[in-house]
Enzyme design. Sequence first.
Site, PDB file in Angstrom:
ATOM      1  N   ASP A 165     -47.796 -38.232 -16.455  1.00 57.86           N
ATOM      2  CA  ASP A 165     -46.843 -37.173 -16.829  1.00 57.86           C
ATOM      3  C   ASP A 165     -47.403 -35.840 -16.352  1.00 57.86           C
ATOM      4  O   ASP A 165     -48.603 -35.718 -16.080  1.00 57.86           O
ATOM      5  CB  ASP A 165     -46.610 -37.131 -18.351  1.00 57.86           C
ATOM      6  N   SER A 166     -46.520 -34.843 -16.283  1.00 53.81           N
ATOM      7  CA  SER A 166     -46.966 -33.497 -15.932  1.00 53.81           C
ATOM      8  C   SER A 166     -47.900 -32.949 -17.018  1.00 53.81           C
ATOM      9  O   SER A 166     -48.669 -32.033 -16.761  1.00 53.81           O
ATOM     10  CB  SER A 166     -45.762 -32.577 -15.794  1.00 53.81           C
ATOM     11  N   CYS A 195     -42.407 -39.488 -16.871  1.00 50.10           N
ATOM     12  CA  CYS A 195     -41.931 -38.118 -16.661  1.00 50.10           C
ATOM     13  C   CYS A 195     -40.576 -38.236 -15.988  1.00 50.10           C
ATOM     14  O   CYS A 195     -40.483 -38.737 -14.860  1.00 50.10           O
ATOM     15  CB  CYS A 195     -42.922 -37.373 -15.771  1.00 50.10           C
ATOM     16  N   GLU A 219     -46.513 -27.520 -24.442  1.00 46.21           N
ATOM     17  CA  GLU A 219     -47.834 -27.520 -23.783  1.00 46.21           C
ATOM     18  C   GLU A 219     -48.739 -26.438 -24.371  1.00 46.21           C
ATOM     19  O   GLU A 219     -49.947 -26.599 -24.453  1.00 46.21           O
ATOM     20  CB  GLU A 219     -47.680 -27.317 -22.268  1.00 46.21           C
ATOM     21  N   CYS A 244     -36.416 -36.214 -21.431  1.00 44.55           N
ATOM     22  CA  CYS A 244     -37.719 -35.643 -21.062  1.00 44.55           C
ATOM     23  C   CYS A 244     -38.697 -36.220 -22.066  1.00 44.55           C
ATOM     24  O   CYS A 244     -38.420 -36.217 -23.278  1.00 44.55           O
ATOM     25  CB  CYS A 244     -37.686 -34.118 -21.170  1.00 44.55           C
ATOM     26  N   HIS A 271     -41.336 -35.190 -23.251  1.00 45.88           N
ATOM     27  CA  HIS A 271     -41.873 -34.268 -24.261  1.00 45.88           C
ATOM     28  C   HIS A 271     -40.971 -34.200 -25.504  1.00 45.88           C
ATOM     29  O   HIS A 271     -41.450 -33.894 -26.589  1.00 45.88           O
ATOM     30  CB  HIS A 271     -41.973 -32.846 -23.686  1.00 45.88           C
TER      31      HIS A 271
HETATM   32  N1  DGL Z   1     -42.298 -34.888 -19.614  1.00 48.11           N
HETATM   33  C1  DGL Z   1     -41.661 -34.388 -18.411  1.00 48.11           C
HETATM   34  C2  DGL Z   1     -40.280 -35.047 -18.294  1.00 48.11           C
HETATM   35  O1  DGL Z   1     -40.077 -36.124 -18.845  1.00 48.11           O
HETATM   36  C3  DGL Z   1     -41.700 -32.886 -18.464  1.00 48.11           C
HETATM   37  C4  DGL Z   1     -41.453 -32.259 -17.158  1.00 48.11           C
HETATM   38  C5  DGL Z   1     -42.005 -30.865 -17.015  1.00 48.11           C
HETATM   39  O2  DGL Z   1     -43.210 -30.741 -16.813  1.00 48.11           O
HETATM   40  O3  DGL Z   1     -41.194 -29.918 -17.000  1.00 48.11           O
HETATM   41  O4  DGL Z   1     -39.400 -34.556 -17.638  1.00 48.11           O
END
Ligand code: DGL
Length: 270
Positions: free
Chosen positions: A7-8, A70, A162, A194, A196
């Site tokens: 993931d990011s 992600c 974050e 997403c 998150h």
């Molecule tokens: N968890 C990522 C997703 O599912 C977040 C993406 C981001 O870094 O903006 O899209």
Amino acid sequence: MAVGIFDSGLGGLTVLEAVRKRLPDVPFVYFADSAHAPYGVRDADDIYGLTTKAVERLFDAGCDLVILACNTASAAALRRMQESWVPRDKRVLGVFVPLIEALTERQWGDNSPPREVAVKHVALFATPATVASRAFQRELAFRAIGVDVEAQACGGVVDAIEEGDMILAEALVRSHVDALRRKMPHPEAAILGCTHYPLLQDVFQDALGADVSVYSQANLVADSLADYLERHPGMLGPGTQETFLTTGDPARVSSRATQFLRRQITFTAA
Ligand code: DGL
């Protein structure tokens, strides 16, 4: 026999927890590209470049199979990666398809023509890049007809999570739900598109109301990964240890992850 989870940032931990529970004997290697999060405000080329670099690192860590936990990377980079980048002996899978299969009441891998489904009005909450890609609508159109999707780009939510600012994240979620409701007053289902957002699932549910079914990905991805590994046991890579890698500050990322998962998580530098 490790599997990689990418993931990011911290959002993929929601998927990691579900897959660990479902597959307790598999060691997972988690990669958080925290130095470059959020991805949701980047363009597709940028997301492709960052995602391929991170996945390469997971291959090097002994993972032959990597899950892009992600949606932004799955929407903006996965198809291009699968078509021209992933080596023959490796696999990279995304998180979109299991969710859409659940929404459209399909079994895994059911590729029959699109048909009418029960849910007609669906709210999609996702990052700006995921919304702009229209990948969700495209995947849905392969499987269902007559579904009205209203997408809400939830700017700022990933950044707030974050940063550990959950008060700001909650306020942003409530304002994005209000904005969605102005466009679609009565959604029957809402997709948290997403990884998150499940960290704020209660806030989404509260703002949307009890009559809206909220779909999130973690358990759906866990079930579909278990099914995939049963059919392709050879895709378990040679890695043996659960590991957490980040491009950000390991101490900072470890402390946030520990707070979210309520167990000690120790990241090391990628
Ligand atoms: N968890 C990522 C997703 O599912 C977040 C993406 C981001 O870094 O903006 O899209």
